[in-house]
Write a protein that holds these residues in place. Structure first.
Motif, PDB file in Angstrom:
ATOM      1  N   GLN A   1       0.841  -1.189   0.000  1.00  0.00           N
ATOM      2  CA  GLN A   1       0.000   0.000   0.000  1.00  0.00           C
ATOM      3  C   GLN A   1       0.881   1.245   0.000  1.00  0.00           C
ATOM      4  OE1 GLN A   1      -2.499   0.253   3.436  1.00  0.00           O
ATOM      5  NE2 GLN A   1      -3.416   2.192   2.816  1.00  0.00           N
ATOM      6  N   GLN A   3       1.909   4.889   0.572  1.00  0.00           N
ATOM      7  CA  GLN A   3       1.555   5.967   1.494  1.00  0.00           C
ATOM      8  C   GLN A   3       2.567   7.082   1.430  1.00  0.00           C
ATOM      9  OE1 GLN A   3       0.956   4.158   5.455  1.00  0.00           O
ATOM     10  NE2 GLN A   3      -1.199   4.725   5.227  1.00  0.00           N
ATOM     11  N   GLY A  26       5.626   1.657   0.831  1.00  0.00           N
ATOM     12  CA  GLY A  26       4.808   0.849  -0.064  1.00  0.00           C
ATOM     13  C   GLY A  26       5.240   0.838  -1.515  1.00  0.00           C
ATOM     14  N   ARG A 115      -0.121   9.516  -6.700  1.00  0.00           N
ATOM     15  CA  ARG A 115      -0.195   9.309  -5.254  1.00  0.00           C
ATOM     16  C   ARG A 115       0.131  10.624  -4.577  1.00  0.00           C
ATOM     17  NH1 ARG A 115      -2.373   5.318  -6.687  1.00  0.00           N
ATOM     18  NH2 ARG A 115      -1.907   3.159  -6.128  1.00  0.00           N
TER      19      ARG A 115
END
Length: 126
Positions: A1, A3, A26, A115
């Protein structure tokens, strides 16, 4: 994941300095182009600085000479040193990661980043 977690913002007087941090996890941190953006209330998101996977940097004209972007691949952390703060620097500051590794990224195209962190607030008083 994936982050990205920013920290280091705060309230300072004009002329002061801050160092923002963005802790990443991640993904392969050293492989990606990374950037700092900022957004003030009622204004569009503005690119501030980028740093490529090889460490090359670029800056918006409005912050050249006052902002310095850097990273520590061993700590998976991106930094933004801000000196000579002015009230016009008051914004929420975000770190961002490019969509793909091993490519350059530009601060003029927020769509190139997939992101984003949650942001850290910088407030500068006169």
């Amino acid at each position: 994941q994936v982050q990205l977690v920013e920290s280091g913002g705060g309230s300072v007087e004009a002329g002061g300095s801050l160092r923002l941090s963005c802790a990443a996890s991640g993904f392969s941190f050293s492989a990606y182009c990374l950037a700092w953006f900022r957004q003030a209330p009622g204004k569009e998101r503005e690119g501030v600085a980028t740093i490529t996977n090889t460490g090359s940097t670029s800056y918006a004209d409005s912050v050249k000479g006052r902002f310095t972007v850097s990273k520590d691949n061993a700590k998976n952390t991106l930094y933004l040193q801000i000196n000579g703060l002015t009230p016009e620097d008051t914004s929420m500051y975000y770190c961002a990661r490019a969509k793909r590794p091993w490519v350059r990224c530009g601060i003029t195209d927020p769509a190139a980043f997939d992101r984003w962190g949650q942001g850290t607030q910088v407030t500068v008083s006169p």
